[in-house]
Design an enzyme around this catalytic site. Structure first.
Site, short mmCIF file in Angstrom:
data_model
loop_
_atom_site.label_atom_id
_atom_site.label_comp_id
_atom_site.label_asym_id
_atom_site.label_seq_id
_atom_site.Cartn_x
_atom_site.Cartn_y
_atom_site.Cartn_z
N ASP A 185 0.85 -1.18 0.00
CA ASP A 185 0.00 0.00 0.00
C ASP A 185 0.89 1.23 0.00
OD1 ASP A 185 -1.88 1.99 0.30
OD2 ASP A 185 -3.05 0.89 1.79
N ARG B 100 -0.17 4.29 -0.70
CA ARG B 100 -0.99 5.50 -0.67
C ARG B 100 -0.57 6.44 0.46
NH1 ARG B 100 -6.84 2.81 -0.60
NH2 ARG B 100 -5.71 1.48 0.86
#
Ligand SMILES: [Zn+2]
Length: 236
Positions: A140, A142
């Site tokens: 991830d 993000r």
């Protein structure tokens, strides 16, 4: 704080217009955010889809949503992104105010081509986490800085965050966003998304039922009955 006052912020307001949608009329605001650490394939243009005047308002329903072309445009059944987005828009329309912050972080921040490479590995048995690891990519990638900056530009005092992802709550909180409540966004699994959702639950600690196929929440809007009310902490 007005947007003009944020001249030192890397957030640049580019354009605003009314956007009629099948959920109601929103105001679409487009921003630019330069993040040198973001994958070069990702767009720097992010959106806030806003309903109502949010300046100074508390407990604003907010969805911080990362772009997913495959489900949102093509109707892919491999994930629940499109349905989460639509449920958030419906909930905002039901309440008459709120915002979707649409971040251009395709494939959890690894870009479209890498996401599709991961899909190909998943077709050979890898789960969503293992596929990224086999590609030597973060599970991830993000970040939520742009979301926090957009909330600042909109003048939102505190939010009710529509998410199942505790890392998103924590990430935004660490950026100074006041989160009054987490509202679950539970989407029934399809035969194609069941293993993906199970990996999100088991490995990424998303707060979703272990048998989401049996869960049938209302399609229009979200229930706040199951939501978590956070203790209000003074902002530091
Ligand atoms: Zn998706």
């Amino acid at each position: 704080m007005s947007e003009n006052a944020m001249t030192s912020s890397p957030l640049e307001a580019l354009a605003t217009a009314t956007l009629p949608t099948r959920f109601g009329n929103f105001e679409l605001r487009v921003y630019r955010w330069e993040d040198p650490s973001a994958h070069p394939a990702l767009s720097r243009e992010h959106c806030a889809l806003v309903m109502g005047d949010l300046a100074g308002r508390s407990d604003v329903p907010v969805r911080v949503h990362s772009e997913c072309l495959t489900s949102e445009v093509f109707g892919s059944l491999k994930c629940d992104c499109r349905e989460q987005l639509e449920r958030a828009q419906a909930e905002i329309a039901r309440r008459g105010f709120g915002a979707v912050l649409y971040l251009r972080q395709e494939g959890r921040g690894i870009g479209l081509a890498n996401k599709v490479r991961a899909y190909a590995l998943q077709a050979n048995g890898a789960d969503t986490v293992q596929a990224n690891e086999q590609l030597h990519l973060p599970v991830d990638a993000r970040t939520y800085d742009v979301a926090a900056a957009m909330l600042g530009a909109l003048g939102v005092a505190s939010v009710e965050l529509m998410t199942n992802n505790p890392a998103k709550v924590e990430g935004l909180r660490n950026l100074g966003v006041r989160i009054a409540r987490r509202i679950p966004v539970l989407v029934p699994a399809t035969p194609f998304s069941a293993s993906y959702l199970e990996t999100k639950r088991r490995v990424l600690q998303h707060e979703i039922p272990s048998a989401p196929m049996n869960h049938r929440p209302k399609v229009v809007g979200l229930s706040v009955v199951d939501s978590e009310r956070y203790e209000q902490k003074p902002s530091s």
